[in-house]
Motif scaffolding. Structure first.
Motif, PDB file in Angstrom:
ATOM      1  N   ALA A 263      44.679  61.966  49.212  1.00 16.64           N
ATOM      2  CA  ALA A 263      43.354  62.079  48.610  1.00 16.64           C
ATOM      3  C   ALA A 263      42.265  61.653  49.583  1.00 16.64           C
ATOM      4  O   ALA A 263      41.215  62.309  49.683  1.00 16.64           O
ATOM      5  N   ASN A 264      42.486  60.581  50.322  1.00 15.83           N
ATOM      6  CA  ASN A 264      41.465  60.095  51.247  1.00 15.83           C
ATOM      7  C   ASN A 264      41.369  60.937  52.510  1.00 15.83           C
ATOM      8  O   ASN A 264      40.282  61.095  53.073  1.00 15.83           O
ATOM      9  N   ARG A 265      42.491  61.483  52.958  1.00 20.29           N
ATOM     10  CA  ARG A 265      42.436  62.377  54.118  1.00 20.29           C
ATOM     11  C   ARG A 265      41.603  63.627  53.829  1.00 20.29           C
ATOM     12  O   ARG A 265      40.917  64.145  54.699  1.00 20.29           O
ATOM     13  N   TRP A 266      41.682  64.097  52.569  1.00 23.68           N
ATOM     14  CA  TRP A 266      41.139  65.417  52.271  1.00 23.68           C
ATOM     15  C   TRP A 266      39.961  65.388  51.308  1.00 23.68           C
ATOM     16  O   TRP A 266      39.534  66.446  50.835  1.00 23.68           O
ATOM     17  N   LYS A 267      39.401  64.221  51.003  1.00 24.17           N
ATOM     18  CA  LYS A 267      38.206  64.217  50.159  1.00 24.17           C
ATOM     19  C   LYS A 267      37.055  64.862  50.930  1.00 24.17           C
ATOM     20  O   LYS A 267      36.876  64.626  52.130  1.00 24.17           O
ATOM     21  N   PHE A 268      36.317  65.690  50.226  1.00 25.40           N
ATOM     22  CA  PHE A 268      35.225  66.476  50.797  1.00 25.40           C
ATOM     23  C   PHE A 268      35.707  67.435  51.889  1.00 25.40           C
ATOM     24  O   PHE A 268      34.948  67.811  52.777  1.00 25.40           O
ATOM     25  N   LYS A 269      36.986  67.836  51.788  1.00 26.04           N
ATOM     26  CA  LYS A 269      37.548  68.830  52.709  1.00 26.04           C
ATOM     27  C   LYS A 269      38.364  69.843  51.904  1.00 26.04           C
ATOM     28  O   LYS A 269      38.470  69.743  50.681  1.00 26.04           O
ATOM     29  N   HIS A 270      38.993  70.792  52.617  1.00 24.39           N
ATOM     30  CA  HIS A 270      39.713  71.895  51.978  1.00 24.39           C
ATOM     31  C   HIS A 270      41.208  71.826  52.316  1.00 24.39           C
ATOM     32  O   HIS A 270      41.649  72.421  53.306  1.00 24.39           O
TER      33      HIS A 270
ATOM     34  N   SER B 257      40.518  72.019  46.941  1.00 23.07           N
ATOM     35  CA  SER B 257      41.542  73.034  47.185  1.00 23.07           C
ATOM     36  C   SER B 257      41.045  74.412  46.770  1.00 23.07           C
ATOM     37  O   SER B 257      40.024  74.553  46.102  1.00 23.07           O
ATOM     38  N   ASP B 258      41.801  75.420  47.146  1.00 22.54           N
ATOM     39  CA  ASP B 258      41.477  76.815  46.839  1.00 22.54           C
ATOM     40  C   ASP B 258      42.086  77.174  45.490  1.00 22.54           C
ATOM     41  O   ASP B 258      43.256  77.527  45.395  1.00 22.54           O
ATOM     42  N   GLU B 259      41.294  77.090  44.428  1.00 22.67           N
ATOM     43  CA  GLU B 259      41.796  77.384  43.084  1.00 22.67           C
ATOM     44  C   GLU B 259      42.123  78.867  42.895  1.00 22.67           C
ATOM     45  O   GLU B 259      42.951  79.208  42.058  1.00 22.67           O
TER      46      GLU B 259
END
Length: 751
Positions: free
Chosen positions: A536-543, A441-443
């Motif tokens: 979590a699985n949809r967006w692992k290694f994604k933004h 995510s965008d911290e």
């Protein structure tokens, strides 16, 4: 149809007669708290779908790094040269690139110190006075030697505080890549004196330093479909937005240092002794306890050496969003293997002798528990190791490595506060490997997306690590002091981190408490856990963005949560549900005058015919005490006759026999919607828990009324008995009203 038509004509005739006297109010906007969030969420598109999943056109950029780093222990500075290869996977052509220069926040020209209000201190310790008013501030910004293209030609660039724009001589088209090099150096900060998320810790007794090095190299900013370049300035609180990539890093440090970093160590046999290599190989097969790789005695010998020689450690990391390392001649190193569902990984700790026995007892075991619990709720940890480093006054995370505070005092004493605080921060920082190091995510913009989600999983891990762990964040009741505070100092969770007054409560504790409420009270474990794991699985290694999280949680559970996101995340509404009134009713053979009049009025419209069971309010003046009767089918012939004609003897034995009737009016002084959890306590000591879904408020945001027909007399009605909903005022949660004992009463009695 005739009845409906007849009823419809009556008000029409009435309005026709009174037409000249009607005063119409203006129309209302939709203020229903259950309204869908189309007004607040970004519109779904081909990049991000309405279900919360990445769309068919989703893309993300890639940034690969090759670096040679030198840690200069004598001069307390770091030098580096790096080659960045940037892959433009977007559908757009880029005319320039943005690079993050986070260390420029520590430059003397930095504006960070100018953005906060100040007040004059009435008194200061002398050293603080000198530092604040007499000395120049530490100068730790980047010094750039060159910025060159792949052919060695200088590249045009401009620096705006913590951001550098590289002006490309040729626009970078979609699906193309570009390489360029940067050479730089900067002075390392003593983070215990000058602050910061990285730097060094000075050990005055032996002259050694412990380095924790991060944000140490110019890093590519994120470019995505949400806002183009994320080039918001780094002021120090809002953290980082980073692209995934591959890293090849060579780090040169004094020869007697022990070092760990992001990535696979490629030359273990060159930097460790043969005996230490054997110990590491043993640790890879040991699952029940940590194995010492570098022993306390070896660390004591090394910290007296101060070698003039150097040693280069070589690392390769694939598909990570950042790189960090820690180095010191004081380090003890231990490790153990951790068995996950699909693989085994290594839990590792580095710490000086000053951290023992606390660290050798708990650190690596806490790392292992974190990997086990987080993997179960998300995905198996994809990297080969997770490292915890002892660094006082620190708590910060990077891919595969993090720094954590907590050591005994000079006499070896460890308070519970230090012990549990250290374990908690290790779990928290190791947990950040999942959010945001993998679910990226965008911290810089949305602190809660990593801190809040991570704090929630930290709470679950703490309870599995130690059943009686005194978690400070997670349970709903822990957030009550914050949510009941002065609204002038409260912001919605969906606020940028730089504008938050109470950062820890807002970005860590409130999101964690909200997720705990969803799991325990609103959705239940099965639905919540599946939806959370899906996100979590949809967006692992994604933004992911907040919309992706909100939509996935609903999409994967079939639970409409717009009311919850709207209230808990987008507002500062608080929960306060109370018992406004309780009316007791009794069965009577005859109606009161009021009921007779009601029956007469209703009879005009052809409502159901008798016989009737009359329920009389207990405090009705017409009702004499002698006429109050418990419901007994044998005493009331019409009901008994009805039951006899409609149900068989066997069926009648299965019917309930309510004797007591209570009309309970619930009110909601707070703005936040929440289920109504009611515990009925009976005179015989038994109890019953009933939960009314949050939809009970859908047509009336102020009050809700329910009837309880019971076979036993109710002695007490209590709302939210387990403190599940973060209700800020429990004094209105009980009937009959009783005085809520303060915690201070127990303190006074114990004196």
């Amino acid at each position: 149809m005739k009845k409906l038509l007849f009823l419809g004509l009556i008000p029409s005739l009435f309005f026709a007669q009174e037409k000249t006297e009607i005063k119409r109010e203006s129309g209302n906007y939709d203020s229903n708290k259950f309204s869908q969030m189309y007004d607040l969420l970004a519109t779904p598109n081909m990049f991000r779908t309405a279900s919360g999943a990445p769309g068919p056109a989703y893309y993300q950029q890639q940034a690969d790094y090759k670096m040679d780093i030198v840690l200069d222990d004598k001069n307390k500075r770091i030098d580096g040269v790096e080659t960045i290869t940037y892959h433009n996977n977007s559908p757009e052509t880029l005319d320039y690139l943005w690079i993050q220069l986070d260390q420029n926040m520590r430059s003397r020209e930095s504006k960070t110190s100018l953005i906060e209000s100040q007040r004059m201190d009435g008194s200061l310790p002398v050293d603080d006075f000198v530092k604040k008013h007499m000395q120049d501030s530490f100068d730790g910004g980047f010094n750039l030697i060159y910025v060159k293209d792949a052919k060695g030609n200088p590249l045009s660039y401009i620096i705006n505080q913590t951001m550098m724009r590289i002006n490309l001589p040729t626009p970078l088209k979609s699906k193309e890549k570009v390489s360029f090099s940067i050479k730089w150096w900067y002075n390392l900060n003593n983070y215990r004196v000058d602050g910061g998320r990285s730097g060094y810790e000075e050990f005055e007794k032996d002259g050694n330093r412990l380095y924790v090095i991060a944000q140490f190299f110019p890093r590519m900013a994120v470019y995505n479909d949400v806002e183009g370049w994320q080039n918001m300035q780094f002021w120090g609180r809002g953290e980082f937005a980073l692209a995934f990539g591959n890293y090849d890093v060579n780090i040169t440090v004094p020869a007697d240092h022990v070092l760990e970093a992001t990535g696979v160590l490629l030359n273990r046999k060159e930097v460790f002794s043969a005996e230490q290599v054997k110990r590491y190989e043993l640790a890879e097969k040991t699952y029940d306890k940590p194995v010492l790789i570098v022993t306390p005695n070896e660390a004591k010998i090394a910290e007296k050496g101060f070698s003039d020689k150097s040693k280069t450690w070589k690392f390769r990391a694939e598909n990570v969003r950042d790189f960090a390392f820690s180095s010191s001649r004081k380090f003890i190193l231990d490790a153990m293997a951790v068995k996950l569902d699909t693989k085994s990984v290594m839990a590792i700790s580095l710490y000086p002798n000053e951290a023992n026995p606390l660290w050798e007892t708990y650190s690596t075991r806490a790392v292992a528990q974190t990997l086990i619990t987080y993997s179960r709720h998300t995905f198996d940890y994809p990297y080969h190791k997770a490292i915890s480093v002892s660094a006082e006054d620190q708590g910060m995370e990077y891919p595969m490595i993090c720094w954590n505070y907590g050591r005994p005092d000079e006499n070896g004493y460890v308070s519970d506060r230090i012990k549990y605080g250290m374990i908690g921060v290790i779990i928290h920082e190791v947990g950040h490997n999942y959010f945001p190091m993998i679910v990226n995510s965008d911290e810089r913009q949305w602190t809660w997306m990593d801190e809040g989600l991570n704090t929630f999983l930290e709470y679950l891990t703490e309870k599995e690590f130690m059943a009686d762990f005194p978690s400070s964040r997670g349970p709903a009741h822990k957030i009550v002091p914050y949510m009941s505070g002065n609204q002038k100092f409260l912001e919605p969770i969906m606020s940028n981190s730089e504008g938050i007054h109470q950062f820890g409560a807002n970005a860590y504790a409130k999101p964690a408490a909200g997720l705990n409420i969803l799991r325990e009270t609103i959705m239940g474990h099965e639905l919540f856990d599946h939806a959370f794991k899906t996100f979590a699985n949809r967006w692992k290694f994604k933004h992911p963005t907040p919309e992706d999280f909100f939509r996935t949680m609903e999409d994967a559970s079939a639970v409409d949560l717009d009311w919850f996101w709207r209230g808990w995340f987008f507002s500062t509404d608080y929960v306060d549900i109370g018992i406004q009134d309780v009316k007791q009713y009794y069965v009577s053979e005859e109606p009161t005058t009021e009921l007779k009049e009601q029956r007469t009025r209703r009879g005009r419209f052809g409502t159901a015919k008798g016989p009737y069971v009359y329920l009389i309010e207990g405090n009705n003046s017409e009702l004499d005490t002698k006429r109050k009767k418990e419901l007994n089918t044998a005493e009331i012939a019409p009901l008994n006759d009805f039951l006899s004609t409609k149900f068989s003897a066997v069926e009648r034995t299965k019917l309930k026999s309510p004797k007591y009737f209570y009309e309970v009016i619930f009110d909601k002084p707070g703005g936040m919607i929440m289920p109504i959890i009611v515990e009925l306590q009976f005179e015989d000591g038994a109890s019953e828990l009933i939960k009314f879904p949050e939809q009970i408020w859908r047509k009336n945001n102020q009050t809700a009324t329910r009837i309880f027909a019971t076979e036993k007399a109710i002695k007490k009605i209590q709302l939210d008995p387990k403190l599940e909903t973060a209700d800020i005022d429990i004094t209105n949660n009980v009937w009959p009203k009783e005085e809520i004992k303060s915690k201070f009463d127990d303190v006074e009695k114990s004196k």
